[in-house]
Design a protein around this motif. Structure first.
Motif, PDB file in Angstrom:
ATOM      1  N   HIS A   1     -10.288   4.523   9.923  1.00 56.48           N
ATOM      2  CA  HIS A   1      -8.900   3.727   9.441  1.00 56.48           C
ATOM      3  C   HIS A   1      -9.543   2.424   8.789  1.00 56.48           C
ATOM      4  O   HIS A   1     -10.861   2.641   8.146  1.00 56.48           O
TER       5      HIS A   1
ATOM      6  N   GLU B   1      -5.971   2.686   5.336  1.00 59.35           N
ATOM      7  CA  GLU B   1      -6.716   3.991   5.200  1.00 59.35           C
ATOM      8  C   GLU B   1      -5.754   5.103   5.701  1.00 59.35           C
ATOM      9  O   GLU B   1      -5.473   4.971   7.012  1.00 59.35           O
ATOM     10  N   TYR B   2      -5.269   6.090   4.808  1.00 57.39           N
ATOM     11  CA  TYR B   2      -4.451   6.985   5.586  1.00 57.39           C
ATOM     12  C   TYR B   2      -4.981   7.807   6.716  1.00 57.39           C
ATOM     13  O   TYR B   2      -5.944   8.246   6.637  1.00 57.39           O
ATOM     14  N   CYS B   3      -4.392   7.720   8.031  1.00 57.00           N
ATOM     15  CA  CYS B   3      -5.052   8.077   9.113  1.00 57.00           C
ATOM     16  C   CYS B   3      -3.993   9.101  10.008  1.00 57.00           C
ATOM     17  O   CYS B   3      -4.440   9.211  11.163  1.00 57.00           O
TER      18      CYS B   3
ATOM     19  N   CYS C   1      -3.752  -1.310   8.777  1.00 55.12           N
ATOM     20  CA  CYS C   1      -4.764  -0.126   8.311  1.00 55.12           C
ATOM     21  C   CYS C   1      -4.150   0.356   6.662  1.00 55.12           C
ATOM     22  O   CYS C   1      -3.117   0.678   6.511  1.00 55.12           O
TER      23      CYS C   1
ATOM     24  N   HIS D   1       0.149   6.028  10.671  1.00 56.88           N
ATOM     25  CA  HIS D   1      -0.590   5.519   9.586  1.00 56.88           C
ATOM     26  C   HIS D   1       0.306   4.007   9.461  1.00 56.88           C
ATOM     27  O   HIS D   1      -0.393   2.980   9.501  1.00 56.88           O
TER      28      HIS D   1
ATOM     29  N   MET E   1       0.529   1.370  12.045  1.00 54.29           N
ATOM     30  CA  MET E   1      -0.470   0.959  12.765  1.00 54.29           C
ATOM     31  C   MET E   1      -1.001  -0.452  12.272  1.00 54.29           C
ATOM     32  O   MET E   1      -1.146  -0.894  11.031  1.00 54.29           O
TER      33      MET E   1
HETATM   34 CU1  CUA Z   1      -5.411   3.920  10.839  1.00 53.51          CU
HETATM   35 CU2  CUA Z   1      -4.120   4.387   8.865  1.00 53.51          CU
END
Ligand code: CUA
Length: 152
Positions: free
Chosen positions: A99, A136-138, A134, A142, A145
């Motif tokens: 993340h 960062e692709y999670c 966040c 996402h 988040m």
């Molecule tokens: Cu955690 Cu995007």
């Protein structure tokens, strides 16, 4: 010969690329540390000395520490509150996938990697509210988040 020169130039470029990638991933003013001397087991975070109990700790004077665990798709704690005029050190790790922990409007923007601890220290002079995101692709949640940091 020219061949050797080109080879040397190529090596310099490759080292340069690696340095750029490393710098980009970690960023200025942010160090990746394992504060228990080894890697953190993402499955045993609940038992970890620092991350078993997330949130704000007053360590004395103006200094505060905040332990944050990121997981799909939230932060623990979701809301952080520190007093104005404090020097805050964030320790952030992930329970599952990569993340990021980014506090909008500040220079806090770090990747959060399972098994690693991202550490950064910031001073908050004025009261205010900051969104935590966040970057960062999670996964599918996402974009939901997020968290909140309040300086009171
Ligand atoms: Cu955690 Cu995007």
């Amino acid at each position: 010969t020219y061949e050797k020169l080109w080879l040397a130039a190529a090596m310099v470029l490759i080292v340069g690329f690696i340095a750029t990638i490393t710098y980009g991933a970690v960023g200025p003013g942010v160090t990746m540390v394992n504060d228990d001397g080894g890697s953190i087991d993402p499955d045993a975070i609940s038992d970890h000395e620092r991350f078993g109990d997330t949130g704000v700790t007053h360590v004395g004077g103006d200094e505060y520490e905040v332990a944050v665990v990121a997981q799909a798709w939230s932060y623990s704690p979701g809301e952080i509150e520190v007093p104005a005029g404090s020097e805050v050190t964030f320790y952030v790790t992930s329970r599952d996938v990569t993340h990021s922990f980014s506090v909008v409007g500040t220079n806090i923007n770090t990747m959060v990697i399972p098994g690693e601890v991202s550490q950064m220290t910031v001073e908050f002079d004025e009261p205010g509210e900051y969104g935590i995101l966040c970057n960062e692709y999670c996964g599918q949640g996402h974009h939901n988040m997020e968290g909140k940091l309040t300086v009171v």
